[in-house]
Scaffold this motif. Structure first.
Motif, PDB file in Angstrom:
ATOM      1  N   ARG A 320       0.817  -1.214   0.000  1.00  0.00           N
ATOM      2  CA  ARG A 320       0.000   0.000   0.000  1.00  0.00           C
ATOM      3  C   ARG A 320       0.853   1.268   0.000  1.00  0.00           C
ATOM      4  N   LYS A 321       2.045   1.229   0.585  1.00  0.00           N
ATOM      5  CA  LYS A 321       2.864   2.432   0.734  1.00  0.00           C
ATOM      6  C   LYS A 321       3.908   2.610  -0.367  1.00  0.00           C
ATOM      7  N   TYR A 322       4.322   1.503  -1.024  1.00  0.00           N
ATOM      8  CA  TYR A 322       5.435   1.605  -1.970  1.00  0.00           C
ATOM      9  C   TYR A 322       5.081   0.950  -3.296  1.00  0.00           C
ATOM     10  N   ILE A 323       5.767   1.405  -4.336  1.00  0.00           N
ATOM     11  CA  ILE A 323       5.570   0.871  -5.678  1.00  0.00           C
ATOM     12  C   ILE A 323       6.948   0.597  -6.281  1.00  0.00           C
ATOM     13  N   LEU A 324       7.090  -0.502  -6.996  1.00  0.00           N
ATOM     14  CA  LEU A 324       8.380  -0.920  -7.526  1.00  0.00           C
ATOM     15  C   LEU A 324       8.493  -0.616  -9.017  1.00  0.00           C
ATOM     16  N   GLY A 325       9.718  -0.705  -9.516  1.00  0.00           N
ATOM     17  CA  GLY A 325      10.013  -0.344 -10.898  1.00  0.00           C
ATOM     18  C   GLY A 325       9.183  -1.065 -11.950  1.00  0.00           C
ATOM     19  N   TYR A 364      14.748  -0.348  -7.593  1.00  0.00           N
ATOM     20  CA  TYR A 364      14.237   0.967  -7.213  1.00  0.00           C
ATOM     21  C   TYR A 364      12.853   0.830  -6.585  1.00  0.00           C
ATOM     22  N   VAL A 365      12.667   1.602  -5.511  1.00  0.00           N
ATOM     23  CA  VAL A 365      11.401   1.620  -4.785  1.00  0.00           C
ATOM     24  C   VAL A 365      10.958   3.069  -4.647  1.00  0.00           C
ATOM     25  N   TRP A 366       9.697   3.344  -5.019  1.00  0.00           N
ATOM     26  CA  TRP A 366       9.138   4.686  -4.877  1.00  0.00           C
ATOM     27  C   TRP A 366       8.030   4.682  -3.833  1.00  0.00           C
ATOM     28  N   SER A 367       7.807   5.823  -3.229  1.00  0.00           N
ATOM     29  CA  SER A 367       6.670   5.989  -2.340  1.00  0.00           C
ATOM     30  C   SER A 367       5.395   6.075  -3.179  1.00  0.00           C
ATOM     31  N   ARG A 368       4.392   5.312  -2.811  1.00  0.00           N
ATOM     32  CA  ARG A 368       3.139   5.296  -3.574  1.00  0.00           C
ATOM     33  C   ARG A 368       2.285   6.499  -3.144  1.00  0.00           C
ATOM     34  N   SER A 369       2.756   7.687  -3.484  1.00  0.00           N
ATOM     35  CA  SER A 369       2.046   8.908  -3.111  1.00  0.00           C
ATOM     36  C   SER A 369       0.874   9.163  -4.061  1.00  0.00           C
ATOM     37  N   ASP A 374      -1.566   9.587  -9.409  1.00  0.00           N
ATOM     38  CA  ASP A 374      -2.361  10.386 -10.361  1.00  0.00           C
ATOM     39  C   ASP A 374      -1.613  10.546 -11.682  1.00  0.00           C
ATOM     40  N   TYR A 375      -0.319  10.792 -11.598  1.00  0.00           N
ATOM     41  CA  TYR A 375       0.459  10.958 -12.822  1.00  0.00           C
ATOM     42  C   TYR A 375       0.533   9.649 -13.613  1.00  0.00           C
ATOM     43  N   LEU A 376       0.777   8.533 -12.903  1.00  0.00           N
ATOM     44  CA  LEU A 376       0.879   7.241 -13.590  1.00  0.00           C
ATOM     45  C   LEU A 376      -0.451   6.855 -14.235  1.00  0.00           C
ATOM     46  N   THR A 377      -1.559   7.147 -13.563  1.00  0.00           N
ATOM     47  CA  THR A 377      -2.882   6.839 -14.128  1.00  0.00           C
ATOM     48  C   THR A 377      -3.129   7.663 -15.384  1.00  0.00           C
ATOM     49  N   TRP A 378      -2.745   8.931 -15.326  1.00  0.00           N
ATOM     50  CA  TRP A 378      -2.910   9.812 -16.496  1.00  0.00           C
ATOM     51  C   TRP A 378      -2.051   9.323 -17.659  1.00  0.00           C
ATOM     52  N   ARG A 379      -0.830   8.932 -17.349  1.00  0.00           N
ATOM     53  CA  ARG A 379       0.069   8.448 -18.396  1.00  0.00           C
ATOM     54  C   ARG A 379      -0.445   7.149 -19.013  1.00  0.00           C
ATOM     55  N   LEU A 380      -1.022   6.267 -18.179  1.00  0.00           N
ATOM     56  CA  LEU A 380      -1.553   5.012 -18.689  1.00  0.00           C
ATOM     57  C   LEU A 380      -2.706   5.258 -19.653  1.00  0.00           C
ATOM     58  N   ALA A 381      -3.597   6.191 -19.287  1.00  0.00           N
ATOM     59  CA  ALA A 381      -4.719   6.508 -20.180  1.00  0.00           C
ATOM     60  C   ALA A 381      -4.223   7.146 -21.473  1.00  0.00           C
ATOM     61  N   HIS A 382      -3.233   8.045 -21.367  1.00  0.00           N
ATOM     62  CA  HIS A 382      -2.675   8.707 -22.548  1.00  0.00           C
ATOM     63  C   HIS A 382      -1.974   7.697 -23.446  1.00  0.00           C
ATOM     64  N   HIS A 383      -1.250   6.754 -22.824  1.00  0.00           N
ATOM     65  CA  HIS A 383      -0.539   5.727 -23.584  1.00  0.00           C
ATOM     66  C   HIS A 383      -1.520   4.801 -24.306  1.00  0.00           C
ATOM     67  N   SER A 384      -2.624   4.455 -23.654  1.00  0.00           N
ATOM     68  CA  SER A 384      -3.629   3.578 -24.261  1.00  0.00           C
ATOM     69  C   SER A 384      -4.300   4.261 -25.444  1.00  0.00           C
TER      70      SER A 384
END
Length: 396
Positions: A320-325, A364-369, A374-384
């Protein structure tokens, strides 16, 4: 008068008066009438009395009949269903040890009489024959393990809990475990919905990585049967093995914490390698996350050693807190290396990774902020959308 009801009632009253649970003799159970029927009323016109007496014995006499009985007909002796263990074993092709085990487990009716140092036991031949037919179609422990898609240890736990019916006893004459097929079918007869969503894990995986080695599977199956936990299957039309049923890790986490809190089962959490398997990462990455405090662990003494153990709740907290590469790369439609450069350029910094000296980790590990999601969701929709436009252009 009231023949044959009154005659049968007379025999029952005599048997209740004279019969002794430690005595299987007809002369002692029925008194003088037994000799009177066969000796004094031996004329042909009284054959109906003798026939009714034999009919009563076939239905009500729960003890063996002597093969050399000079009063009873050969047919009555042959048709009588209460026989000694040795006779029942020979008639059904079972070993004596197997018949004794069926008696001890209450699978067939039987009676016992202690004669000095000897224990005499008789069994119901009809029930023994039925049990024998089921036994012929039984499967071994290894066969049951393959059918259920579970390890042999887990199958033994189901046997010990009585969830599976078995014939034979491994402590008696080294006879193998033989498990009834009907009990295997009944075990998976619960209503199981068709799988929906992703991130589900099989019960086989749960038994291997989530549950304590000494138990837990029996409680899990009972929770599914009572509706406390929901299980799923991939294809609703096809019967699924018990170990192939699917479950949500989040449901398991909350159930395990509630079920095993204060339990006698020794469950101090998962080892770091097992937690790595559940998270889908390498062991080195899991150990680094533990060292950096990203994956919460508890120091537990096991034997003479102290190990780091991971609670199921800590695994869900990490997810829930982190997201991986790899997950980020899927969102962006890029390779993991290009994803790192892209996020770095727009000022998203990982909390751990190979290039961070203070927070070294092989992945690499990022914080799932919220901002990153929001940015990743937007990019996924734009990429699709871009892929859809390119497919339309290529088609026409």
């Amino acid at each position: 008068m009231e023949w044959p009801t009154a005659f049968r009632q007379l025999l029952s009253d005599l048997k209740a008066t004279y019969s002794n649970s430690d005595d299987w003799k007809l002369t002692n159970a029925f008194g003088p009438i037994y000799r009177d029927i066969h000796h004094d009323l031996n004329a042909q016109c009284f054959s109906f009395v003798r026939d009714e007496f034999e009919s009563y014995l076939l239905e009500e006499w729960v003890a063996p009949l002597a093969n050399r009985n000079r009063y009873l007909s050969h047919q009555a002796v042959e048709n009588h269903l209460w026989v000694p263990v040795q006779v029942g074993a020979k008639a059904t092709g079972l070993t004596r040890a197997a018949v004794v085990t069926l008696c001890q487990r209450g699978l067939i009716d039987h009676r016992e009489v202690q004669r000095g140092s000897r224990l005499l036991r008789v069994v119901h031949l009809g029930q023994l024959q039925e049990a024998s037919s089921h036994r012929q179609s039984a499967v071994t422990l290894e066969g049951a393990s393959k059918i259920l898609n579970l390890s042999g240890t887990r199958v033994r736990q189901l046997l010990s809990a009585g969830l599976l019916e078995f014939f034979g006893e491994h402590k008696v004459g080294r006879s193998p475990w033989l498990i009834a097929r009907d009990s295997l079918t009944e075990l998976v007869s619960s209503e199981v919905r068709q799988a929906s969503g992703s991130g589900l894990v099989t019960i086989s995986f749960v038994a291997k990585h989530y549950l304590p080695a000494g138990g837990g599977l029996v409680e899990l199956i009972q929770a599914i049967k009572t509706g406390a936990l929901q299980a799923y299957r991939c294809d609703q039309d096809e019967p699924a093995a018990l170990g192939a049923w699917l479950m949500r890790p989040t449901d398991l986490t909350s159930w395990m914490e509630e079920r095993f809190q204060g339990s006698n089962l020794e469950f101090s959490g998962l080892s770091v390698p097992k937690a790595a398997v559940i998270l889908g990462i390498k062991e080195e990455v899991a150990y680094a996350c533990v060292r950096l405090g990203l994956l919460e662990s508890i120091s537990t003494k096991i034997g003479r050693c102290t190990q780091q153990r991971i609670a199921p709740k800590a695994i869900e907290t990490f997810r829930r807190k982190y997201i991986l590469g790899p997950e980020i790369a899927t969102y962006l439609g890029m390779s993991p290396r290009d994803s790192l450069r892209h996020l770095w350029d727009i000022r998203f910094r990982p909390v751990a990774g190979p290039t961070l000296v203070s927070a070294y980790c092989r992945q690499y590990v990022w914080s799932r902020s919220k901002k990153l999601l929001d940015y990743l969701t937007w990019r996924l929709a734009h990429h699709s959308d871009a892929e859809a436009l390119q497919a339309c252009a290529e088609s026409g």
